[in-house]
Write a protein that holds these residues in place. Structure first.
Motif, PDB file in Angstrom:
ATOM      1  N   LYS A  45     -36.661  68.755  47.574  1.00 34.70           N
ATOM      2  CA  LYS A  45     -35.626  68.165  46.727  1.00 34.70           C
ATOM      3  C   LYS A  45     -34.740  69.220  46.072  1.00 34.70           C
ATOM      4  O   LYS A  45     -33.793  68.875  45.361  1.00 34.70           O
ATOM      5  N   GLY A  46     -35.067  70.491  46.261  1.00 36.69           N
ATOM      6  CA  GLY A  46     -34.232  71.539  45.674  1.00 36.69           C
ATOM      7  C   GLY A  46     -34.446  71.739  44.198  1.00 36.69           C
ATOM      8  O   GLY A  46     -33.538  72.160  43.477  1.00 36.69           O
ATOM      9  N   THR A  47     -35.660  71.455  43.708  1.00 36.54           N
ATOM     10  CA  THR A  47     -35.927  71.619  42.270  1.00 36.54           C
ATOM     11  C   THR A  47     -36.262  73.059  41.892  1.00 36.54           C
ATOM     12  O   THR A  47     -36.367  73.365  40.713  1.00 36.54           O
ATOM     13  N   VAL A  48     -36.461  73.928  42.896  1.00 38.72           N
ATOM     14  CA  VAL A  48     -36.831  75.322  42.627  1.00 38.72           C
ATOM     15  C   VAL A  48     -35.560  76.169  42.564  1.00 38.72           C
ATOM     16  O   VAL A  48     -34.701  76.089  43.445  1.00 38.72           O
ATOM     17  N   SER A  49     -35.442  76.973  41.521  1.00 41.02           N
ATOM     18  CA  SER A  49     -34.294  77.863  41.371  1.00 41.02           C
ATOM     19  C   SER A  49     -34.771  79.237  40.919  1.00 41.02           C
ATOM     20  O   SER A  49     -35.914  79.409  40.495  1.00 41.02           O
ATOM     21  N   ASP A  50     -33.860  80.211  41.006  1.00 48.02           N
ATOM     22  CA  ASP A  50     -34.126  81.583  40.553  1.00 48.02           C
ATOM     23  C   ASP A  50     -35.385  82.164  41.189  1.00 48.02           C
ATOM     24  O   ASP A  50     -36.129  82.905  40.534  1.00 48.02           O
ATOM     25  N   LEU A  51     -35.638  81.832  42.451  1.00 43.95           N
ATOM     26  CA  LEU A  51     -36.812  82.379  43.138  1.00 43.95           C
ATOM     27  C   LEU A  51     -36.600  83.870  43.396  1.00 43.95           C
ATOM     28  O   LEU A  51     -35.575  84.270  43.947  1.00 43.95           O
ATOM     29  N   ALA A  52     -37.546  84.675  42.966  1.00 42.12           N
ATOM     30  CA  ALA A  52     -37.443  86.129  43.147  1.00 42.12           C
ATOM     31  C   ALA A  52     -38.806  86.673  43.558  1.00 42.12           C
ATOM     32  O   ALA A  52     -39.826  86.340  42.956  1.00 42.12           O
ATOM     33  N   VAL A  53     -38.817  87.482  44.617  1.00 44.38           N
ATOM     34  CA  VAL A  53     -40.043  88.111  45.108  1.00 44.38           C
ATOM     35  C   VAL A  53     -39.977  89.582  44.745  1.00 44.38           C
ATOM     36  O   VAL A  53     -39.052  90.291  45.143  1.00 44.38           O
ATOM     37  N   GLY A  54     -40.940  90.051  43.967  1.00 36.22           N
ATOM     38  CA  GLY A  54     -41.008  91.449  43.558  1.00 36.22           C
ATOM     39  C   GLY A  54     -42.312  92.071  43.990  1.00 36.22           C
ATOM     40  O   GLY A  54     -43.104  91.475  44.724  1.00 36.22           O
ATOM     41  N   ARG A  61     -38.114  79.179  38.686  1.00 33.20           N
ATOM     42  CA  ARG A  61     -38.037  78.045  37.750  1.00 33.20           C
ATOM     43  C   ARG A  61     -38.087  76.763  38.581  1.00 33.20           C
ATOM     44  O   ARG A  61     -37.455  76.698  39.637  1.00 33.20           O
ATOM     45  N   VAL A  62     -38.816  75.775  38.070  1.00 38.13           N
ATOM     46  CA  VAL A  62     -38.961  74.508  38.786  1.00 38.13           C
ATOM     47  C   VAL A  62     -38.621  73.378  37.825  1.00 38.13           C
ATOM     48  O   VAL A  62     -39.228  73.259  36.758  1.00 38.13           O
ATOM     49  N   GLN A  63     -37.653  72.570  38.224  1.00 37.00           N
ATOM     50  CA  GLN A  63     -37.244  71.439  37.386  1.00 37.00           C
ATOM     51  C   GLN A  63     -38.238  70.302  37.552  1.00 37.00           C
ATOM     52  O   GLN A  63     -38.396  69.753  38.636  1.00 37.00           O
ATOM     53  N   GLY A  64     -38.911  69.966  36.466  1.00 36.77           N
ATOM     54  CA  GLY A  64     -39.858  68.857  36.490  1.00 36.77           C
ATOM     55  C   GLY A  64     -39.274  67.633  35.815  1.00 36.77           C
ATOM     56  O   GLY A  64     -38.063  67.397  35.837  1.00 36.77           O
ATOM     57  N   SER A  65     -40.134  66.877  35.150  1.00 36.57           N
ATOM     58  CA  SER A  65     -39.691  65.645  34.503  1.00 36.57           C
ATOM     59  C   SER A  65     -39.026  65.897  33.157  1.00 36.57           C
ATOM     60  O   SER A  65     -38.374  65.016  32.613  1.00 36.57           O
ATOM     61  N   ARG A  66     -39.197  67.103  32.616  1.00 38.09           N
ATOM     62  CA  ARG A  66     -38.600  67.422  31.324  1.00 38.09           C
ATOM     63  C   ARG A  66     -37.251  68.108  31.516  1.00 38.09           C
ATOM     64  O   ARG A  66     -36.921  68.583  32.596  1.00 38.09           O
ATOM     65  N   ALA A  67     -36.492  68.190  30.420  1.00 39.29           N
ATOM     66  CA  ALA A  67     -35.144  68.757  30.513  1.00 39.29           C
ATOM     67  C   ALA A  67     -35.179  70.241  30.834  1.00 39.29           C
ATOM     68  O   ALA A  67     -34.342  70.743  31.586  1.00 39.29           O
ATOM     69  N   PRO A  69     -36.553  73.503  32.670  1.00 39.99           N
ATOM     70  CA  PRO A  69     -37.356  73.840  33.860  1.00 39.99           C
ATOM     71  C   PRO A  69     -38.618  74.601  33.481  1.00 39.99           C
ATOM     72  O   PRO A  69     -38.641  75.362  32.513  1.00 39.99           O
ATOM     73  N   TYR A  70     -39.683  74.395  34.261  1.00 38.51           N
ATOM     74  CA  TYR A  70     -40.910  75.127  34.043  1.00 38.51           C
ATOM     75  C   TYR A  70     -40.790  76.520  34.663  1.00 38.51           C
ATOM     76  O   TYR A  70     -40.120  76.711  35.667  1.00 38.51           O
ATOM     77  N   ARG A  71     -41.450  77.484  34.048  1.00 39.58           N
ATOM     78  CA  ARG A  71     -41.436  78.865  34.529  1.00 39.58           C
ATOM     79  C   ARG A  71     -42.714  79.121  35.320  1.00 39.58           C
ATOM     80  O   ARG A  71     -43.821  78.929  34.811  1.00 39.58           O
ATOM     81  N   VAL A  72     -42.555  79.545  36.553  1.00 37.22           N
ATOM     82  CA  VAL A  72     -43.699  79.792  37.449  1.00 37.22           C
ATOM     83  C   VAL A  72     -43.750  81.283  37.766  1.00 37.22           C
ATOM     84  O   VAL A  72     -42.741  81.893  38.114  1.00 37.22           O
ATOM     85  N   THR A  73     -44.936  81.848  37.594  1.00 36.37           N
ATOM     86  CA  THR A  73     -45.178  83.247  37.974  1.00 36.37           C
ATOM     87  C   THR A  73     -46.431  83.279  38.826  1.00 36.37           C
ATOM     88  O   THR A  73     -47.461  82.710  38.447  1.00 36.37           O
ATOM     89  N   ILE A  74     -46.342  83.921  39.983  1.00 34.54           N
ATOM     90  CA  ILE A  74     -47.494  84.026  40.888  1.00 34.54           C
ATOM     91  C   ILE A  74     -47.749  85.502  41.149  1.00 34.54           C
ATOM     92  O   ILE A  74     -46.885  86.206  41.670  1.00 34.54           O
ATOM     93  N   HIS A  75     -48.915  85.973  40.743  1.00 38.49           N
ATOM     94  CA  HIS A  75     -49.304  87.351  41.007  1.00 38.49           C
ATOM     95  C   HIS A  75     -50.216  87.380  42.241  1.00 38.49           C
ATOM     96  O   HIS A  75     -51.118  86.549  42.375  1.00 38.49           O
ATOM     97  N   ALA A 146     -44.755  74.045  45.041  1.00 37.35           N
ATOM     98  CA  ALA A 146     -43.385  74.059  45.553  1.00 37.35           C
ATOM     99  C   ALA A 146     -42.916  75.488  45.795  1.00 37.35           C
ATOM    100  O   ALA A 146     -42.272  75.789  46.806  1.00 37.35           O
ATOM    101  N   VAL A 147     -43.247  76.390  44.872  1.00 38.09           N
ATOM    102  CA  VAL A 147     -42.844  77.797  45.035  1.00 38.09           C
ATOM    103  C   VAL A 147     -43.578  78.418  46.219  1.00 38.09           C
ATOM    104  O   VAL A 147     -42.999  79.183  46.995  1.00 38.09           O
ATOM    105  N   TYR A 148     -44.867  78.082  46.378  1.00 38.23           N
ATOM    106  CA  TYR A 148     -45.624  78.594  47.523  1.00 38.23           C
ATOM    107  C   TYR A 148     -44.889  78.283  48.836  1.00 38.23           C
ATOM    108  O   TYR A 148     -44.745  79.150  49.709  1.00 38.23           O
ATOM    109  N   TYR A 149     -44.444  77.036  48.985  1.00 36.11           N
ATOM    110  CA  TYR A 149     -43.796  76.653  50.240  1.00 36.11           C
ATOM    111  C   TYR A 149     -42.478  77.385  50.447  1.00 36.11           C
ATOM    112  O   TYR A 149     -42.145  77.772  51.570  1.00 36.11           O
ATOM    113  N   LEU A 150     -41.727  77.605  49.371  1.00 34.24           N
ATOM    114  CA  LEU A 150     -40.441  78.279  49.528  1.00 34.24           C
ATOM    115  C   LEU A 150     -40.603  79.774  49.786  1.00 34.24           C
ATOM    116  O   LEU A 150     -39.710  80.400  50.355  1.00 34.24           O
ATOM    117  N   VAL A 151     -41.732  80.349  49.377  1.00 32.89           N
ATOM    118  CA  VAL A 151     -41.983  81.756  49.720  1.00 32.89           C
ATOM    119  C   VAL A 151     -42.101  81.908  51.234  1.00 32.89           C
ATOM    120  O   VAL A 151     -41.789  82.968  51.790  1.00 32.89           O
TER     121      VAL A 151
END
Length: 393
Positions: A45-54, A61-67, A69-75, A146-151
């Protein structure tokens, strides 16, 4: 409809190594498979934004049900020195492996050889440590999934992303491989230092340990932050004053930790830190709300709750939940004995009587609220007993 073209569903992992990434994650998440389809839906649905791989991490950032976006960090767990030595030694010895990587491909044989060498490029159990600012405690939650799949798209485009997530960027890996294949007479050849002779175990065990140096004195006040010689580029939307304010806030937080030690509010979520800053500088609430894309009224409520009762106060402003009956029964009994007019009305974790409302937090503490126009505001610190926050308004 006759003649209509069926829309092709978005897939993830178009190369074998991208598919291998997805399969590794799906195997890892078998304990909670319901999150994966929801994560795929979020990604499509395109809810993931600002995806950055370091280096060793992915942020988004992932847009959920709230105004907000949630912040996702995966180490991702980085390889040790020994694992890098084994991996690069294996790849460097195979010219075909290096040529394939430079062509943007990851040979299946290379991946198998890496796994056999103890340096699996794909994530295994315990390799990924995700963190999401949403309240869902599942691992992974749908936002992380969602971020896992876009990686997988990033891995499809460049297999060196797998090396980056393991701790080394493309340039460093290629430089190391070139040095390993350099002839012995070439200048700048990689020379290995001789192994250290080591220490006799008995002598090491009986050796006297030197005393630790004294701890430096904690300054009595917080010093001013450094001044930038130049403002950031105009297109960033930042200014030197903004950086100076952030630096001063960080210095004040560090000083508080040195003086008072770490407290419960050391690790703050994005929303909590935003409320803390707004509570300290009420005159900047409108500016902070605009920068964080949060309604001004909502941030003002967060800041007021934070100023009165800290993290717990903000939590009971934002969250409604259903506790057990025991604490609610006790609170209603205390209200009945208080002599306040009216009858208490209970809804979830809230008990309202006239212009007074008590809210029970997940921290098992009670918070006092008083009527403020059409809403409610926190009125004072929390207490373990409801009777301690029941007093005439």
């Amino acid at each position: 409809m006759p003649g209509a073209t069926k829309r092709k569903r978005r897939t993830f992992g178009n190369t074998w190594w991208g598919k291998a990434w997805v399969e590794a994650l799906e195997d890892r998440a078998k304990l909670d498979p319901n999150r994966l389809p929801r994560g795929r839906t979020y990604a499509r649905k395109g809810t993931v934004s600002d995806l950055a791989v370091g280096t060793g991490e992915v942020t988004a950032r992932v847009q959920g049900s709230r105004a907000l976006p949630y912040r996702v960090t995966i180490h991702m767990r980085a390889f040790t020195g020994e694992q890098w030595e084994s991996l690069l030694g294996m790849v460097g010895a195979r010219l075909g492996h290096v040529a394939a990587l430079l062509d943007g491909e990851l040979p299946g044989e290379l991946a198998e050889d890496a796994r056999a060498a103890g340096a699996d490029l794909l994530p295994g159990p315990g390799d990924l440590r995700p963190k999401c600012s949403c309240p869902d405690s599942a691992n992974p939650c749908k936002h992380v999934a969602a971020v896992y799949y876009l990686v997988a798209d990033e891995v499809d485009a460049d297999p060196f992303v797998l090396f980056l997530l393991r701790g080394r960027p493309r340039e460093a890996v290629l430089a190391e491989l070139r040095s390993r294949r350099a002839p012995a007479s070439a200048p700048g050849k990689r020379v290995r230092a001789p192994a250290a002779p080591g220490v006799d175990p008995k002598r090491a065990y009986t050796r006297r340990i030197a005393a630790l140096p004294p701890r430096p004195a904690v300054p009595g006040t917080v010093g001013p932050p450094a001044v930038l010689d130049l403002d950031p580029p105009h297109r960033t939307g930042w200014s030197g004053d903004t950086f100076a304010e952030l630096a001063a806030d960080a210095a004040a937080r560090a000083w508080e930790l040195l003086v008072m030690g770490p407290g419960e509010e050391t690790e703050l979520s994005f929303e909590e830190d935003l409320a803390r800053r707004a509570a300290g500088r009420p005159d900047t609430i409108a500016e902070l709300a605009e920068a964080a894309q949060v309604p001004v009224r909502e941030l003002a409520a967060w800041a007021q709750a934070w100023g009165e009762a800290g993290r717990g106060g903000m939590a009971v402003v934002r969250e409604v939940w259903r506790p057990g009956q025991a604490p609610l029964v006790r609170a209603k009994a205390d209200l009945a004995e208080s002599g306040l007019p009216g009858e208490p009305k209970t809804w979830r974790n809230r008990i309202t009587q006239g212009d007074l409302q008590l809210r029970y937090g997940r921290d098992e503490r009670w918070y006092r609220f008083v009527r403020d126009g059409e809403g409610w505001r926190v009125d004072g610190p929390s207490a373990a007993r409801p009777a301690d926050v029941i007093y005439p308004p």
